[in-house]
Design a protein around this motif. Structure first.
Motif, mmCIF file in Angstrom:
data_model
loop_
_atom_site.group_PDB
_atom_site.id
_atom_site.type_symbol
_atom_site.label_atom_id
_atom_site.label_comp_id
_atom_site.label_asym_id
_atom_site.label_seq_id
_atom_site.Cartn_x
_atom_site.Cartn_y
_atom_site.Cartn_z
ATOM 1 N N LEU A 80 0.835 -1.201 0.000
ATOM 2 C CA LEU A 80 0.000 0.000 0.000
ATOM 3 C C LEU A 80 0.870 1.250 0.000
ATOM 4 O O LEU A 80 0.517 2.263 -0.624
ATOM 5 N N GLY A 81 2.016 1.184 0.680
ATOM 6 C CA GLY A 81 2.944 2.307 0.677
ATOM 7 C C GLY A 81 3.505 2.579 -0.703
ATOM 8 O O GLY A 81 3.687 3.739 -1.094
ATOM 9 N N PHE A 82 3.774 1.517 -1.466
ATOM 10 C CA PHE A 82 4.244 1.708 -2.838
ATOM 11 C C PHE A 82 3.157 2.347 -3.698
ATOM 12 O O PHE A 82 3.429 3.281 -4.466
ATOM 13 N N LEU A 83 1.935 1.860 -3.590
ATOM 14 C CA LEU A 83 0.845 2.410 -4.402
ATOM 15 C C LEU A 83 0.640 3.897 -4.091
ATOM 16 O O LEU A 83 0.424 4.706 -4.996
ATOM 17 N N HIS A 84 0.727 4.242 -2.808
ATOM 18 C CA HIS A 84 0.568 5.646 -2.429
ATOM 19 C C HIS A 84 1.738 6.474 -2.951
ATOM 20 O O HIS A 84 1.555 7.616 -3.411
ATOM 21 N N ALA A 85 2.941 5.910 -2.904
ATOM 22 C CA ALA A 85 4.119 6.621 -3.413
ATOM 23 C C ALA A 85 4.023 6.826 -4.923
ATOM 24 O O ALA A 85 4.415 7.878 -5.443
ATOM 25 N N LEU A 86 3.499 5.834 -5.633
ATOM 26 C CA LEU A 86 3.342 5.966 -7.085
ATOM 27 C C LEU A 86 2.379 7.095 -7.411
ATOM 28 O O LEU A 86 2.658 7.931 -8.295
ATOM 29 N N TYR A 87 1.256 7.133 -6.709
ATOM 30 C CA TYR A 87 0.323 8.237 -6.944
ATOM 31 C C TYR A 87 0.998 9.583 -6.664
ATOM 32 O O TYR A 87 0.940 10.516 -7.476
ATOM 33 N N ALA A 119 4.133 10.392 -6.587
ATOM 34 C CA ALA A 119 5.217 10.704 -7.522
ATOM 35 C C ALA A 119 4.671 11.245 -8.834
ATOM 36 O O ALA A 119 5.202 12.232 -9.389
ATOM 37 N N LEU A 120 3.610 10.633 -9.344
ATOM 38 C CA LEU A 120 3.037 11.087 -10.610
ATOM 39 C C LEU A 120 2.335 12.433 -10.445
ATOM 40 O O LEU A 120 2.382 13.280 -11.341
ATOM 41 N N TRP A 121 1.695 12.642 -9.312
ATOM 42 C CA TRP A 121 1.048 13.932 -9.065
ATOM 43 C C TRP A 121 2.091 15.040 -8.983
ATOM 44 O O TRP A 121 1.937 16.106 -9.591
ATOM 45 N N GLU A 122 3.164 14.795 -8.233
ATOM 46 C CA GLU A 122 4.220 15.804 -8.095
ATOM 47 C C GLU A 122 4.907 16.074 -9.436
ATOM 48 O O GLU A 122 5.267 17.209 -9.742
ATOM 49 N N LEU A 123 5.102 15.023 -10.225
ATOM 50 C CA LEU A 123 5.707 15.193 -11.543
ATOM 51 C C LEU A 123 4.843 16.086 -12.417
ATOM 52 O O LEU A 123 5.337 17.012 -13.076
ATOM 53 N N LYS A 131 11.193 14.918 -10.042
ATOM 54 C CA LYS A 131 11.603 13.591 -10.474
ATOM 55 C C LYS A 131 10.894 12.533 -9.627
ATOM 56 O O LYS A 131 10.856 12.639 -8.398
ATOM 57 N N PRO A 132 10.308 11.503 -10.237
ATOM 58 C CA PRO A 132 9.554 10.505 -9.469
ATOM 59 C C PRO A 132 10.423 9.745 -8.476
ATOM 60 O O PRO A 132 11.546 9.348 -8.788
ATOM 61 N N ASP A 133 9.892 9.562 -7.285
ATOM 62 C CA ASP A 133 10.519 8.761 -6.228
ATOM 63 C C ASP A 133 9.488 7.735 -5.779
ATOM 64 O O ASP A 133 8.453 8.095 -5.228
#
Length: 244
Positions: free
Chosen positions: A177-184, A186-190, A196-198
């Motif tokens: 769940l932490g990865f899924l939240h990080a993916l969201y 990262a794409l929002w911040e990008l 740069k995505p993290d």
């Protein structure tokens, strides 16, 4: 479906999965730690058992909508990454500058703001797909059968159900769940700020407390609310400590 639409649909799914799972954890942790809470919940046991099971069921259903590759799926994580790839021209300084100007930013300031922002590359998208594939393998290995064989259908032997649940790991679920939240994020911040995505998984801090300050993570808010709900039935203070 545009990237922005896919990202918003993904946000709703990953936040729902957080809320359901961390709500379930709160109903596991607190009665186990506090006998007074457990006694109070046992005044209406059918409701609390049903609520706990329903939260776990909903968490697995949400994960399935994210990871499953059914051709009938309208939205899933693959379609999000396909939108990123198809609209990769969105993720560069010139496009960010244009979006900022369209949002009302002064053109000179927008140009200066966007000048050194990140340009997404096809290699970045391939790396995202590789990381998603890693987490999908984990989902398929330990969690997909629970959704399909236990939650969605009935009929398998109890021993098989117990074996499936025995192979699950709470910390692994938190990391997924932490990865899924990080993916969201990262794409929002990008898209919004050109960062740069993290994809480092978010580390959820499950700290029960009164009030609504602190993190904006849906899972942490849900955990805190579920904890406070249970303690609100007692005349005792909410403990201020991290949960395992």
């Amino acid at each position: 479906m545009s990237f922005a639409d896919e990202l918003e649909n993904f946000r709703m799914e990953e936040e729902s999965a957080q809320q359901f799972f961390f709500g379930y954890l709160a109903l596991q942790h607190i009665p186990g730690d506090n006998s007074a809470v457990l006694k109070k919940l046992n005044d209406t046991p059918t409701f609390w058992i049903t609520a706990r099971y329903s939260l776990l069921l909903a968490a697995f259903v949400a994960l399935g909508r994210i990871f499953d590759q059914d051709h009938k799926s309208v939205h899933n994580i693959d379609k999000l990454l396909r939108a990123v790839s198809d609209e990769i021209a969105l993720f560069n300084p010139a496009s960010l500058e244009a979006r900022r100007i369209a949002d009302g930013m002064d053109p000179t300031f927008a140009r200066e703001y966007a000048a050194d922002k990140y340009t997404l590359t096809p290699a970045d998208v391939r790396s995202m797909r590789k990381t998603v594939a890693k987490w999908r393998r984990i989902y398929e290995l330990r969690y997909r059968d629970i959704r399909h064989l236990v939650m969605a259908h009935r009929g398998i032997p109890r021993s098989q159900v117990e074996a499936l649940f025995a192979d699950t790991k709470i910390d692994e679920m938190k990391d997924m769940l932490g990865f899924l939240h990080a993916l969201y994020g990262a794409l929002w911040e990008l898209h919004v700020n050109g960062r740069k995505p993290d994809l480092t998984p978010t580390a959820f801090r499950l700290l029960p407390r009164q009030g609504y300050g602190g993190s904006d993570n849906a899972g942490e808010r849900m955990y805190r609310d579920a904890v406070n709900l249970q303690y609100s039935m007692l005349d005792v203070p909410t403990p201020m400590r991290d949960e395992d």
